[in-house]
Design an enzyme around this catalytic site. Structure first.
Site, PDB file in Angstrom:
ATOM      1  N   HIS A  10    -105.555  44.600  42.940  1.00  0.00           N
ATOM      2  CA  HIS A  10    -104.918  43.303  43.224  1.00  0.00           C
ATOM      3  C   HIS A  10    -105.989  42.229  43.423  1.00  0.00           C
ATOM      4  CE1 HIS A  10    -101.112  45.278  43.604  1.00  0.00           C
ATOM      5  NE2 HIS A  10    -101.420  45.905  44.721  1.00  0.00           N
ATOM      6  N   CYS A  42     -97.041  49.139  45.584  1.00  0.00           N
ATOM      7  CA  CYS A  42     -95.924  48.955  46.508  1.00  0.00           C
ATOM      8  C   CYS A  42     -94.581  49.172  45.817  1.00  0.00           C
ATOM      9  CB  CYS A  42     -95.968  47.559  47.125  1.00  0.00           C
ATOM     10  SG  CYS A  42     -96.066  46.223  45.925  1.00  0.00           S
TER      11      CYS A  42
END
Length: 453
Positions: A10, A42
């Site tokens: 990320h 996630c």
């Protein structure tokens, strides 16, 4: 300017894209040891549970997209060493075994984290898997199809989401955690107790306050999870114990926390010249305590990665710190939290108080209304807000973002009582429940004015 990025997580993706846009003449080289980049881990539980049908939607970038920005991405390449003094590194092509050197003007370390893997008897048995990346998610889905009894070890966000997904897929599910409460890092008992009851009501077996000691198996496959208090049959075991930062490359070369998380300043600079770091490999400034803390969240990662690009050449925009704001949906309950729980505040040695609001979020004359449970934690002496938690069948989680801003700006709980929130019967009451928390925390006696003769 030659920029090298290690790890396309990320934080790495955010740093790469923004660096390419801000410095079009920069030579940017990326080293990634996996065969994919920018996977939203996630979303694993959503993928496992079948909510997300096409896993490609969980990838928000690719080597091809980065190439369009002029970025060279070396997939399946592992950086084996870094010398921050000479600004050089060594890398290995995992497909060919070729090793070679490279150099940099600016180094961005976004190597992320890796699940904690305990050294227990029976760990080598088949069907004991981790939950972190795309490969793991595919393995879990494949093995879960054949499994009847699934045990998840670790009652954090990932563990809770997985047990819900498995239960909804018709599996017999057990959740084990060494702590005596689920989500103990994120929520106080007033919130975890009803969530635990909800999990039990859906048939999930909770084994809390139990530490896994070993695994038993037959024909090389796991059959039993052994704890210090009992044994649980399992065809598949998912380990979600926690994460450690991937920072061995810089060990002894930059300042780190005891767990290996890299310490960066407000401009994402490490203690080594021209070496920047962001994301799950880093410690981060935690506003509620004013200390550096390890809080591996995607939101922190993308902010830090973006700031690296902004501060790569000169100190431009400082990081404002984090409150560790997060949220989760468990069955019908919408839950979110920010900052310190009351238990965490006490653990930090902070003299804290808390108010608990239990009310309907909008007027009872409306056709429907739902109860909201809100807790706000604040420092006794200064009245400064330290944290908050919320839970409701209605989605009121955005209110926690409001409290996050309050913490970041060091507002007091007394100020929260009188913040200007709109009123409309569709959405709330004349006193918003956030105001109500502040009002409830106000001193119970009026301040007496001192009149001088």
């Amino acid at each position: 300017m030659k920029v090298v990025v290690i790890g396309c997580t990320h934080a790495g993706t955010a740093a790469i894209v923004n660096t390419a846009q801000l410095y079009p003449d920069a030579e940017i080289t990326v080293y990634e040891r996996n065969d994919n980049i920018s996977f939203l881990s996630c979303g694993i539980a959503l993928y496992v549970g079948g909510v997300v049908k096409d896993p490609q939607g969980l990838f928000y970038s690719s080597p091809e997209k980065l190439a369009e920005l002029g970025v060279k991405t070396n997939m399946l390449h592992e950086v084996t060493s870094v010398d921050t003094k000479s600004k050089t590194l060594r890398a290995r092509n995992l497909k060919t075994g070729e090793e070679f050197g490279d150099s940099y003007d600016k180094l961005i370390v976004t190597t992320g984290s890796w699940p904690i893997v305990p050294k227990l008897e029976g760990m080598e048995l088949e069907n004991i898997v981790l939950s972190k990346n795309y490969r793991h998610s595919n393995t879990i889905i494949e093995k879960a199809e054949q499994a009847k009894r699934i045990t998840v070890v670790g009652a954090g966000y990932i563990g809770i989401e997985l047990v819900e997904a498995f239960q909804q897929n018709g599996k017999e599910v057990t959740l084990i955690d060494a702590e005596d409460r689920i989500l103990s890092k994120y929520l106080d008992p007033e919130f975890t107790a009803p969530i635990e009851q909800s999990l039990k009501d859906h048939g999930i077996d909770l084994a809390l306050g139990e530490k896994v000691s070993s695994f038993k198996g037959e024909d090389g496959k796991v059959t039993t999870v052994v704890t210090d208090k009992g044994e649980y049959k399992a065809d598949l075991v998912i380990l979600c114990i926690g994460f450690r930062p991937n920072t061995e490359l810089l060990k002894g070369q930059v300042d780190m926390l005891a767990n290996g998380a890299i310490i960066v300043d407000n401009y994402m600079r490490t203690s080594a010249a021209d070496v920047f770091a962001a994301g799950d490999s880093c410690a981060i400034h935690y506003n509620p305590t004013g200390k550096k803390a390890y809080i591996p969240l995607a939101t922190n990662a993308v902010r830090m990665g973006t700031l690296i690009a902004r501060n790569l050449v000169s100190q431009s925009i400082p990081y404002m710190g984090t409150q560790g704001t997060s949220g989760i949906k468990i069955y019908e309950d919408n839950i979110a939290g920010t900052g310190l729980t009351e238990a965490a505040a006490l653990h930090e040695g902070i003299d804290a108080e808390a108010v608990l609001v239990k009310d309907n979020y909008r007027p009872e004359f409306m056709p429907t209304f739902e109860e909201v449970l809100l807790k706000v934690v604040y420092e006794r002496a200064t009245r400064r807000i330290l944290g908050a938690q919320i839970m409701s069948k209605a989605d009121l989680t955005q209110s926690i973002n409001t409290i996050s801003v309050c913490i970041q700006n060091q507002m007091t709980v007394d100020q929260l009582a009188f913040v200007d929130f709109f009123f409309q019967p569709h959405y709330n009451k004349p006193w918003n429940f956030l105001n109500t928390a502040g009002l409830q925390a106000l001193p119970k006696t009026a301040v007496k004015e001192t009149v001088q003769a």
